[in-house]
Design a protein around this motif. Structure first.
Motif, mmCIF file in Angstrom:
data_model
loop_
_atom_site.group_PDB
_atom_site.id
_atom_site.type_symbol
_atom_site.label_atom_id
_atom_site.label_comp_id
_atom_site.label_asym_id
_atom_site.label_seq_id
_atom_site.Cartn_x
_atom_site.Cartn_y
_atom_site.Cartn_z
ATOM 1 N N ASN A 235 0.855 -1.180 0.000
ATOM 2 C CA ASN A 235 0.000 0.000 0.000
ATOM 3 C C ASN A 235 0.897 1.238 0.000
ATOM 4 O O ASN A 235 1.560 1.529 0.991
ATOM 5 N N LEU A 236 0.862 1.971 -1.137
ATOM 6 C CA LEU A 236 1.637 3.206 -1.283
ATOM 7 C C LEU A 236 0.740 4.414 -1.522
ATOM 8 O O LEU A 236 1.186 5.426 -2.096
ATOM 9 N N SER A 237 -0.496 4.297 -1.115
ATOM 10 C CA SER A 237 -1.452 5.366 -1.373
ATOM 11 C C SER A 237 -1.114 6.622 -0.582
ATOM 12 O O SER A 237 -0.466 6.561 0.467
ATOM 13 N N ARG A 238 -1.543 7.753 -1.148
ATOM 14 C CA ARG A 238 -1.392 9.081 -0.570
ATOM 15 C C ARG A 238 0.065 9.499 -0.367
ATOM 16 O O ARG A 238 0.348 10.335 0.493
ATOM 17 N N ASN A 239 0.941 8.953 -1.140
ATOM 18 C CA ASN A 239 2.299 9.474 -1.236
ATOM 19 C C ASN A 239 2.324 10.367 -2.496
ATOM 20 O O ASN A 239 2.569 9.891 -3.604
ATOM 21 N N THR A 240 2.046 11.598 -2.289
ATOM 22 C CA THR A 240 1.750 12.504 -3.417
ATOM 23 C C THR A 240 2.951 12.780 -4.315
ATOM 24 O O THR A 240 2.779 13.252 -5.439
ATOM 25 N N GLN A 241 4.136 12.469 -3.864
ATOM 26 C CA GLN A 241 5.338 12.743 -4.668
ATOM 27 C C GLN A 241 5.990 11.458 -5.172
ATOM 28 O O GLN A 241 7.154 11.455 -5.543
ATOM 29 N N LEU A 242 5.259 10.427 -5.176
ATOM 30 C CA LEU A 242 5.819 9.133 -5.552
ATOM 31 C C LEU A 242 6.001 9.043 -7.054
ATOM 32 O O LEU A 242 5.127 9.435 -7.842
ATOM 33 N N GLN A 243 7.142 8.482 -7.446
ATOM 34 C CA GLN A 243 7.448 8.164 -8.836
ATOM 35 C C GLN A 243 7.562 6.640 -8.912
ATOM 36 O O GLN A 243 8.464 6.049 -8.334
ATOM 37 N N PHE A 244 6.612 6.049 -9.658
ATOM 38 C CA PHE A 244 6.522 4.591 -9.651
ATOM 39 C C PHE A 244 6.746 4.059 -11.058
ATOM 40 O O PHE A 244 5.863 4.110 -11.926
ATOM 41 N N GLY A 245 7.966 3.583 -11.292
ATOM 42 C CA GLY A 245 8.316 2.933 -12.535
ATOM 43 C C GLY A 245 8.163 3.811 -13.763
ATOM 44 O O GLY A 245 7.689 3.371 -14.802
ATOM 45 N N VAL A 246 8.597 5.059 -13.616
ATOM 46 C CA VAL A 246 8.476 5.951 -14.775
ATOM 47 C C VAL A 246 9.648 5.761 -15.716
ATOM 48 O O VAL A 246 9.477 5.584 -16.931
ATOM 49 N N LEU A 247 10.792 5.693 -15.111
ATOM 50 C CA LEU A 247 11.993 5.523 -15.927
ATOM 51 C C LEU A 247 12.383 4.041 -15.946
ATOM 52 O O LEU A 247 11.947 3.241 -15.112
ATOM 53 N N ASP A 248 13.214 3.733 -16.930
ATOM 54 C CA ASP A 248 13.627 2.331 -17.063
ATOM 55 C C ASP A 248 14.435 1.848 -15.874
ATOM 56 O O ASP A 248 14.337 0.694 -15.457
ATOM 57 N N GLU A 249 15.248 2.775 -15.328
ATOM 58 C CA GLU A 249 16.053 2.359 -14.180
ATOM 59 C C GLU A 249 15.218 2.221 -12.918
ATOM 60 O O GLU A 249 15.670 1.646 -11.927
ATOM 61 N N ASP A 250 13.992 2.776 -12.951
ATOM 62 C CA ASP A 250 13.114 2.665 -11.780
ATOM 63 C C ASP A 250 12.068 1.582 -11.959
ATOM 64 O O ASP A 250 11.068 1.557 -11.221
ATOM 65 N N LEU A 251 12.247 0.698 -12.882
ATOM 66 C CA LEU A 251 11.272 -0.357 -13.095
ATOM 67 C C LEU A 251 11.200 -1.269 -11.867
ATOM 68 O O LEU A 251 12.219 -1.748 -11.376
ATOM 69 N N ILE A 252 10.001 -1.443 -11.391
ATOM 70 C CA ILE A 252 9.762 -2.220 -10.173
ATOM 71 C C ILE A 252 9.432 -3.643 -10.575
ATOM 72 O O ILE A 252 8.527 -3.868 -11.389
ATOM 73 N N LEU A 253 10.190 -4.566 -9.984
ATOM 74 C CA LEU A 253 9.980 -5.980 -10.244
ATOM 75 C C LEU A 253 9.581 -6.674 -8.935
ATOM 76 O O LEU A 253 10.310 -6.595 -7.928
ATOM 77 N N ALA A 254 8.458 -7.333 -8.988
ATOM 78 C CA ALA A 254 7.978 -8.097 -7.811
ATOM 79 C C ALA A 254 7.131 -9.230 -8.353
ATOM 80 O O ALA A 254 6.023 -9.009 -8.856
ATOM 81 N N TYR A 255 7.665 -10.406 -8.252
ATOM 82 C CA TYR A 255 7.006 -11.560 -8.854
ATOM 83 C C TYR A 255 5.982 -12.241 -7.921
ATOM 84 O O TYR A 255 5.329 -13.187 -8.344
#
Length: 921
Positions: A235-255
């Motif tokens: 749960n990452l809700s209401r984190n108004t400044q969050l950047q979630f997987g916008v750039l390639d280096e920030d790609l989030i992997l969770a299997y």
């Protein structure tokens, strides 16, 4: 959330049904309730400063929140059943290292919003070792500062803890090996509402849920998620400044991540391709503008997708084509103006579609074979295509409320639609075929429209399952005289009532009825019309009521008759039973009386028992002198010098004759003064005789002596003697006298009838009853003849035996001739009374022997009689005895034989009437 609330309500209801036997002594001011088999004690918000005493109370859930406690309640360590304890919103500032000793069953401990300022105040490395069953710990609202410090004494240590809540604790940094080493079984960690400036790796192989909402997180790195290989919910809700997987280096992997919530994070774009097993994604409240086939290309496992409150304007045709498992799609609060009819065509399991708060303006055709619920409220829809529902083969609920719809097409149809909401639209009329093509329609909302005229009930003829209608908040014109209006009202209010907002069914016109309910506006008119139009019905009603009353009266009369008959029958049975009982009592009483008469009384038995038997009589001593009565026998003070005078039958001078008369009177008076003699005579006269009176029967008393029954004695009473005066031949034929065992018995003196003028020294019944045996010396067969007393002989007494004859009856008038007194006389008079003129044959037996005289006894001395004459008299009496015995043995004699049996001397032959021998025993 809704299911959990329903479960709690169900548990509360079940708890209220528990029997009163489960009641406990709940300490004041707590309130204890049973939920299923668990005892809940609610002591919250009582402003308590001391803990209540729960000694011997098996409490399991204890709520102590909202009070003013300063210390941890170590006294509850003895409650083995305690598994839940809430100490939140108190003033606890510290925990001792041994505070939890004894809480071995505790599973949940809530210490939120207390005054704990540092981790060291909790003694985290020692205190929680004594709670082996603790699963959930809440420390939210305390100022802890950090989580995962390098200092060991500040690290929380618990092998059993699975859920930890440390939200709003002022934590600014997270990281370290705390979860791996100190909390090896932790599965849920809540760090929400903290200012996490630094978010380092927090490795844990057991953690499955992590809540980082409202934590001011700006960037979520891949190493952070890599350290949580089993994480399923993030749960990452209401984190108004969050950047979630916008750039390639920030790609989030969770299997292993399945649920992701990034709502209200101001995301304008998102890449979820690194999360292939996501099943639930919530992107609510972001700035997403476009959703195409690339957005969820790698998320084929999605089931729930929430894109509400974004700025979406266009939904591509293949935007959700890869989501074959999608069940719920929320596109509300967007700017969608147009929908492709096939945008959900490939979603074969989609059930719910929410398009509310968009700007569609027109309901177009949507193709789906699985969609059941469509919400298109507040979409500014003004028109509806007639074929808009034709491609929705499974539609059940359609919400078109709060739109600008003013008309419904006639050809609109659906075979499965059950709920249709057209509330708060602009509908003014309803045609006869508007709802005809909805055969399954059951719930119809038409409230908040512009309907003024009543809808004919025939318009709903095709809706057989319609049972809920909402028609309130419409400007109805209440024409109370309109038959259609009345019919429509009856259609809505007839049971089962179809109208569900009856209190909102009000009139807008005419002005006098404005704002009034239909019932109040038209009550007067409808009541008058009902009375006038129902005259025929009233007549029929009166007739039916009369018939019912008549039938009731007949039934009541029949019931009354039946009741009276039953009452009379019961009374007859009761009277019969009472009569039968009375007859039974009378019969028992008669039987008892007869039994008492047949059975001698105790007094009679005692009197009878006094009679000696023959053997006893032989052993009894003989009288030494003759007695004239029981008074003479029992009188001990009687002067002995008094001499008994001879009988008047002795041939002496006048002096001796006067002495005999005085003795005779003395004898008569003394013999008849016995009350017992008189009572026996009265019994004899009043006795009843049966057919076997002549024979009688023998009775034995308690003492063993024999006697004749008084009731069945052989001889009749005195008043029956006139009937017994039979001929001498018949009397001679009497057989039972010789066979009587009382023939030689000596009777008691007191029981001899008073009319027997006998010698009181008689030795047998024959001596007493036969006048021939006047002298004891002439009875040689008597057992007392040769018996002599052992004591010296008393002075010689003179006793005269008196015998009445028939000739002497005529001489009783002359005292000089020596007549006897009558049987009953004045006992206290000294003068001689005249003889009674009554026939004495009924009371006495007579002998016609005028020359019989009383003979002296052999034991008595007489100066006028010599010894030679005495011997001569003994011989005569012996001869007469032998002749009488011969006659009794033969059982038959006559007057001639009686004459022949007399002596051979010059005595005259006299016809003798044999006396009836009777003796009262």
């Amino acid at each position: 959330m809704g299911r959990s609330l329903e479960l709690v309500l169900l548990l509360l209801q079940l708890g209220s049904l528990l029997p009163s036997t489960l009641a406990v002594n709940c300490p004041w001011p707590c309130r204890c309730t049973w939920i299923v088999d668990s005892l809940y004690a609610d002591c919250s918000r009582r402003d308590l400063q001391t803990y209540p005493d729960f000694n011997n109370v098996p409490v399991e859930h204890l709520d102590l929140s909202g009070n003013q406690f300063n210390e941890f309640p170590t006294q509850y360590a003895d409650i083995d059943s305690l598994i839940y304890m809430d100490l939140s919103n108190n003033q606890i500032s510290a925990l001792d290292g041994k505070a939890f000793i004894g809480f071995t069953s505790l599973r949940t401990l809530l210490l939120a919003n207390n005054s704990i300022a540092r981790w060291i105040d909790l003694s985290p490395s020692e205190s929680f070792k004594y709670t082996p069953s603790l699963k959930r710990l809440s420390l939210s609202g305390n100022h802890l500062g950090s989580f995962g410090s390098e200092e060991m004494y500040q690290q929380l240590h618990s092998q059993s803890l699975t859920e930890l809540e440390i939200s709003s604790c002022g934590i600014s940094s997270v990281g370290g090996d705390l979860l791996v080493n100190q909390l090896p079984n932790l599965e849920r960690l809540t760090l929400s509402n903290n200012k996490l400036v630094q978010l380092a790796a927090l490795p844990s192989r057991s953690l499955r849920m992590l809540d980082l909402s409202n934590c001011s997180i700006q960037r979520l790195s891949s190493p952070f998620l890599d350290s949580l290989p089993n994480l399923e919910t993030l749960n990452l809700s209401r984190n108004t400044q969050l950047q979630f997987g916008v750039l390639d280096e920030d790609l989030i992997l969770a299997y292993e991540l399945r649920r992701l919530d990034v709502s209200y994070c101001n995301l304008d774009q998102i890449d979820l391709s690194g999360l292939p097993v996501l099943t639930e994604v919530r992107l609510r409240g972001n700035l997403l503008r476009v959703v195409d086939n690339e957005t969820f290309a790698n998320n084929t496992m999605l089931e729930v997708l929430d894109l509400s409150q974004n700025v979406l304007r266009l939904i591509g045709q293949d935007a959700f084509s890869n989501l074959r498992r999608l069940k719920e799609l929320n596109l509300a609060f967007n700017e969608i103006a147009r929908l492709d009819r096939n945008f959900i065509r490939n979603n074969d399991v989609l059930v719910e579609l929410n398009l509310s708060r968009n700007v569609l303006q027109k309901l177009t055709r949507i193709v789906s074979n699985s969609l059941r619920t469509i919400n298109m409220s507040w979409c500014e829809i003004t028109s509806i295509e007639s074929s808009s529902l034709s491609s929705l083969s499974a539609i059940q609920k359609l919400d078109l409320s709060n739109n600008l719809i003013s008309d419904i097409p006639s050809n609109m149809r659906s075979e499965t639609l059950q709920q249709l909401s057209l509330a708060n639209c602009r509908l003014s009329t309803v045609r006869n075929n508007t709802f005809r093509e909805f055969p399954e329609l059951a719930d119809l909302h038409l409230n908040g429209n512009r309907l003024t005229s009543p809808i004919p009930p025939l318009y709903f003829r095709g809706n057989k399952f319609l049972d809920q209608l909402w028609l309130g908040d419409n400007p109805w014109i209440c024409d109370c005289h309109n038959a259609l209006f009345v019919e429509f009202y009856d259609f809505l209010t007839t049971k089962p009532v179809k109208i569900k907002d009856r209190n909102h069914l009000r009139c807008a016109a005419p002005a006098i009825f404005y704002g009034k309910l239909w019932e109040y506006a038209c009550s007067d008119v409808w009541m008058v019309n009902a009375r006038s139009s129902s005259s025929g019905e009233k007549a029929w009603g009166i007739i039916m009521l009369t018939l019912l009353l008549l039938g009731g009266m007949i039934l009541g009369y029949a019931c009354m008759q039946k009741f009276l008959k039953k009452r009379k029958r019961n009374q007859n049975h009761r009277e019969y039973a009472e009569n039968d009982d009375e007859l039974r009592r009378i019969r028992d009483l008669n039987d008892r009386i007869l039994l008492e008469e047949a059975t001698p009384s105790l007094q009679q038995a005692q009197e009878i028992s006094l009679l000696p038997s023959y053997e006893d009589a032989l052993r009894m001593p003989k009288l030494e002198r003759p007695v004239k009565s029981m008074v003479d026998l029992s009188g001990s003070n009687r002067p002995q010098s008094r001499k008994l005078r001879r009988s008047q039958t002795q041939a002496d001078g006048d002096a001796s004759q006067s002495e005999g008369e005085d003795g005779l009177q003395l004898d008569t008076c003394q013999r008849f003064r016995s009350v017992e003699m008189l009572s026996n005579r009265d019994k004899e006269r009043t006795a009843q005789y049966g057919p076997r009176r002549r024979t009688g029967y023998m009775e034995y008393n308690q003492s063993g002596s024999r006697r004749f029954s008084i009731e069945d004695s052989r001889f009749p009473a005195a008043h029956l003697k006139t009937q017994n005066l039979q001929s001498a031949e018949q009397i001679g034929n009497f057989q039972s006298y010789e066979n009587s065992p009382y023939t030689k018995r000596r009777p008691k003196i007191a029981e001899i009838p008073p009319f027997k003028r006998i010698n009181m020294m008689g030795a047998s019944v024959e001596f007493l009853t036969d006048p021939e045996y006047d002298d004891v010396s002439s009875k040689p067969g008597s057992p007392f003849a040769k018996r002599r007393p052992k004591l010296p002989a008393p002075p010689t007494m003179k006793v005269s035996a008196q015998v009445y004859t028939m000739q002497q009856q005529h001489e009783q008038q002359n005292p000089a001739t020596g007549q006897l007194d009558p049987a009953i006389e004045d006992y206290f008079s000294s003068t001689q009374k005249a003889a009674s003129s009554s026939t004495i044959a009924s009371d006495f037996q007579e002998l016609l022997a005028p020359e019989l005289t009383s003979l002296p006894d052999e034991n008595r001395s007489n100066a006028s009689t010599s010894d030679t004459e005495q011997d001569l008299e003994r011989g005569k009496r012996k001869k007469r005895k032998n002749s009488a015995s011969a006659r009794r043995v033969s059982g038959s004699f006559s007057a001639a034989t009686a004459a022949e049996s007399t002596s051979s001397d010059s005595e005259r032959n006299v016809q003798v009437h044999k006396p009836m021998r009777e003796t009262l025993f």
